[in-house]
Design a protein around this motif. Structure first.
Motif, PDB file in Angstrom:
ATOM      1  N   GLY A 421       0.752  -1.231   0.000  1.00  0.00           N
ATOM      2  CA  GLY A 421       0.000   0.000   0.000  1.00  0.00           C
ATOM      3  C   GLY A 421       0.785   1.285   0.000  1.00  0.00           C
ATOM      4  O   GLY A 421       0.185   2.383   0.045  1.00  0.00           O
ATOM      5  N   ALA A 422       2.116   1.228  -0.069  1.00  0.00           N
ATOM      6  CA  ALA A 422       2.909   2.456  -0.099  1.00  0.00           C
ATOM      7  C   ALA A 422       2.582   3.261  -1.354  1.00  0.00           C
ATOM      8  O   ALA A 422       2.620   2.730  -2.464  1.00  0.00           O
ATOM      9  N   GLN A 423       2.289   4.547  -1.175  1.00  0.00           N
ATOM     10  CA  GLN A 423       1.920   5.409  -2.300  1.00  0.00           C
ATOM     11  C   GLN A 423       3.113   6.166  -2.873  1.00  0.00           C
ATOM     12  O   GLN A 423       3.058   6.671  -3.989  1.00  0.00           O
ATOM     13  N   VAL A 424       4.158   6.273  -2.109  1.00  0.00           N
ATOM     14  CA  VAL A 424       5.420   6.853  -2.569  1.00  0.00           C
ATOM     15  C   VAL A 424       6.523   6.128  -1.824  1.00  0.00           C
ATOM     16  O   VAL A 424       6.356   5.716  -0.663  1.00  0.00           O
ATOM     17  N   ALA A 451      11.862   2.380  -9.100  1.00  0.00           N
ATOM     18  CA  ALA A 451      10.747   3.288  -9.397  1.00  0.00           C
ATOM     19  C   ALA A 451       9.985   2.803 -10.623  1.00  0.00           C
ATOM     20  O   ALA A 451       8.744   2.815 -10.650  1.00  0.00           O
ATOM     21  N   ILE A 452      10.711   2.358 -11.653  1.00  0.00           N
ATOM     22  CA  ILE A 452      10.067   1.901 -12.885  1.00  0.00           C
ATOM     23  C   ILE A 452       9.274   0.626 -12.640  1.00  0.00           C
ATOM     24  O   ILE A 452       8.118   0.498 -13.065  1.00  0.00           O
ATOM     25  N   GLU A 453       9.880  -0.313 -11.952  1.00  0.00           N
ATOM     26  CA  GLU A 453       9.226  -1.604 -11.711  1.00  0.00           C
ATOM     27  C   GLU A 453       7.888  -1.442 -11.004  1.00  0.00           C
ATOM     28  O   GLU A 453       6.921  -2.151 -11.309  1.00  0.00           O
ATOM     29  N   ASN A 454       7.825  -0.510 -10.066  1.00  0.00           N
ATOM     30  CA  ASN A 454       6.641  -0.374  -9.228  1.00  0.00           C
ATOM     31  C   ASN A 454       5.750   0.800  -9.607  1.00  0.00           C
ATOM     32  O   ASN A 454       4.705   1.002  -8.971  1.00  0.00           O
ATOM     33  N   PRO A 472       8.102   7.844 -11.883  1.00  0.00           N
ATOM     34  CA  PRO A 472       7.824   6.428 -12.193  1.00  0.00           C
ATOM     35  C   PRO A 472       8.446   5.919 -13.482  1.00  0.00           C
ATOM     36  O   PRO A 472       8.422   4.710 -13.736  1.00  0.00           O
ATOM     37  N   TYR A 473       9.011   6.812 -14.313  1.00  0.00           N
ATOM     38  CA  TYR A 473       9.766   6.377 -15.485  1.00  0.00           C
ATOM     39  C   TYR A 473      11.254   6.233 -15.170  1.00  0.00           C
ATOM     40  O   TYR A 473      12.056   5.960 -16.062  1.00  0.00           O
ATOM     41  N   GLY A 474      11.631   6.452 -13.919  1.00  0.00           N
ATOM     42  CA  GLY A 474      13.030   6.338 -13.536  1.00  0.00           C
ATOM     43  C   GLY A 474      13.847   7.584 -13.806  1.00  0.00           C
ATOM     44  O   GLY A 474      15.077   7.558 -13.646  1.00  0.00           O
TER      45      GLY A 474
END
Length: 538
Positions: A421-424, A451-454, A472-474
């Motif tokens: 459930g972590a949002q960041v 970051a990308i994987e998740n 989120p794209y790394g």
């Protein structure tokens, strides 16, 4: 060993050099598409068959299993020496080891981790079988490599610089990790390397066509680095404080209080000025993992941090040494943890994450009797206990997935925070141990891959750099200069959407391991069956 052709050794050395160059600081990522091809060719053209080819050159056959292990093992030793050379300086400068002992520690490290390269060579040779079938070995190679990477992650606990990390800047290609994790990119890279290697294993009349086709495939895949994804809106901001505290600093009470006061003043002033930024309201202050003796049980540390949270009207996450009282033989004692503490805007210490995956020789000493020579390093940083939960920290309307330093290199462990459930995601790190070697940049790239994987923003707060906000794209959308003290206003956003990889973990790597095992068992079964037929016919 004498039966191994000299050309195979030259190819092993070439491959090892190329493998080292694809990771920072050199960072020649484009070479990843050909870096393993020389090693594969060396394994499949390693020994003389006792005859000449049509053009008069030596007719070389695939290595026998032990020969293949030795060739790949040497490659692994050289690769680790070329990418993890920083271990020597860390052991010597900060671990208190003499130069010869630190060099011995690095050598033993390379000997140990190089076994996984050796395992790859051994398995590739077994896949070729007694008939030295190059086609079977080439088809199996990408699966075998991913299986070995999985073993390195789970067994050794040192998945540093998994091959797929080399393409973290390739947004088009790296998006496959949202399904497969970084192992999917490793598979793609090895697939192209196999095609390049195959071009040097087929008859010469077919070589140019296959080589051109494989290089075109590499160029098309590499072209993904030229494609950029649209910006991702960030409606929040965190203040990431880069403390820039020397790892070998000497601490007195006055120095401790002065440092703490300076950091608190810096944080409050930057936080109060932050609402004027375009990223939105600042709602989080993050202090990194620190070499300072910040104990969560020490009022000299707790009180100023609580006051800072109140003055800044902000949640605070800070790296610290966590303590837990335990009863021991009728006396009071405490366990210590490498921790991240959460403080709410009213100054209350609300929650804590205790690091689960500790660094061997850095945070604990494995096999202490056998490895007593490395005790100097352990005395420098302490003997920590292992945490027990990866549950997100609840910061009001935000769930924070906090992991500490070295934990960022474990794909399957970081995903658990998002899956719960972590949002960041928040990474606290003290990269000062690495000095100016390539390790800090290697560490950053591995954090970016998480970051990308998740599909999560990551706030990476470090003691000496690189402190950064990662989307989120790394991509590092904001970063603070290394080896300076200051604060970075880091944009980010919250998300509760999970990727396939977040939900299902390392399924792809396990599938490769199963396929590898099946291929080897089939090869062994066919060999056994052929042997029985030969005995029956005789």
């Amino acid at each position: 060993m004498r039966q191994i052709h000299s050309s195979a050794w030259l190819l092993v050395i070439l491959s090892s050099l190329l493998q080292a160059l694809i990771f920072p600081l050199a960072g020649l990522y484009i070479l990843s598409w050909v870096a393993f091809a020389p090693l594969i060719v060396a394994l499949l053209r390693a020994r003389s068959a006792g005859a000449l080819e049509i053009d008069g050159s030596a007719n070389l056959q695939a290595a026998k299993p032990l020969q293949a292990f030795l060739l790949a093992y040497v490659s692994g030793i050289l690769w680790y020496a070329g990418t993890c050379y920083w271990i020597y300086d860390t052991m010597h400068q900060y671990g208190g080891l003499s130069r010869p002992v630190a060099l011995l520690a690095l050598f033993l490290f390379c000997l140990y981790l190089g076994l996984y390269h050796g395992l790859f060579g051994l398995l590739l040779s077994l896949a070729a079988g007694p008939g030295r079938d190059n086609r079977t070995a080439l088809v199996a190679a990408p699966f075998l490599w991913v299986a070995v990477e999985l073993a390195r992650t789970l067994i050794t606990g040192f998945p540093w610089n998994l091959l797929g990390t080399a393409q973290v800047d390739n947004i088009s290609l790296s998006r496959i990790t949202t399904w497969t994790g970084v192992y999917g990119v490793s598979f793609e890279i090895m697939l192209v390397n196999v095609a390049v290697a195959a071009a040097f294993l087929v008859p010469k009349k077919k070589r140019s066509t296959l080589l051109i086709a494989s290089l075109v495939a590499a160029a098309v895949l590499q072209a993904g680095r030229l494609v950029d994804a649209p910006a991702i809106p960030a409606d929040r901001a965190a203040l990431l404080v880069q403390e820039n505290i020397p790892v070998d600093a000497t601490w007195t009470r006055d120095n401790f209080q002065r440092t703490l006061r300076e950091l608190a003043d810096l944080s409050v002033k930057a936080a109060l000025a932050a609402p004027e930024s375009k990223t939105g309201k600042l709602d989080l202050i993050v202090w990194p993992e620190s070499p300072a003796p910040f104990f969560t049980s020490d009022p000299l540390f707790r009180d100023p941090v609580s006051q800072m949270a109140q003055d800044a009207h902000s949640w605070v996450v800070t790296g610290a040494i966590g303590t837990k009282p335990v009863a021991h033989s009728g006396t009071s004692a405490s366990q210590v943890f490498n921790s991240a503490a959460l403080i709410n805007p009213s100054g209350t210490w609300a929650a804590r994450y205790d690091k689960i995956h500790l660094v061997p020789f850095g945070e604990y000493l494995p096999f202490p009797r056998l490895l007593a020579f490395a005790g100097g390093l352990t005395r420098e940083v302490g003997e920590f206990q292992t945490g027990a939960s990866r549950s997100p920290l609840d910061a009001g309307d935000t769930k924070l997935g906090v992991f500490i330093c070295y934990e960022s290199v474990f794909p399957g462990e970081v995903r658990e925070f998002a899956n719960q459930g972590a949002q960041v995601l928040v990474n606290l790190s003290n990269d000062g141990w690495y000095g100016d070697s390539g390790a800090y940049a290697q560490h950053l790239n591995q954090t970016r891959m998480r970051a990308i994987e998740n599909g999560r923003w990551i706030l990476s707060a470090t003691d000496t750099g690189v402190t950064a906000s990662i989307d989120p794209y790394g991509r590092t959308v904001a970063r603070f200069p290394r080896k300076e003290r200051g604060a970075l206003v880091a944009p980010y956003a919250l998300t509760s959407v999970t990727t396939f990889y977040t939900r299902h973990g390392d399924w792809f790597a396990w599938l490769c391991a199963i396929i590898s095992a099946g291929a080897l068992l089939t090869r062994f079964g066919l060999h056994t069956k052929a042997g029985r037929k030969a005995e029956a016919s005789s």
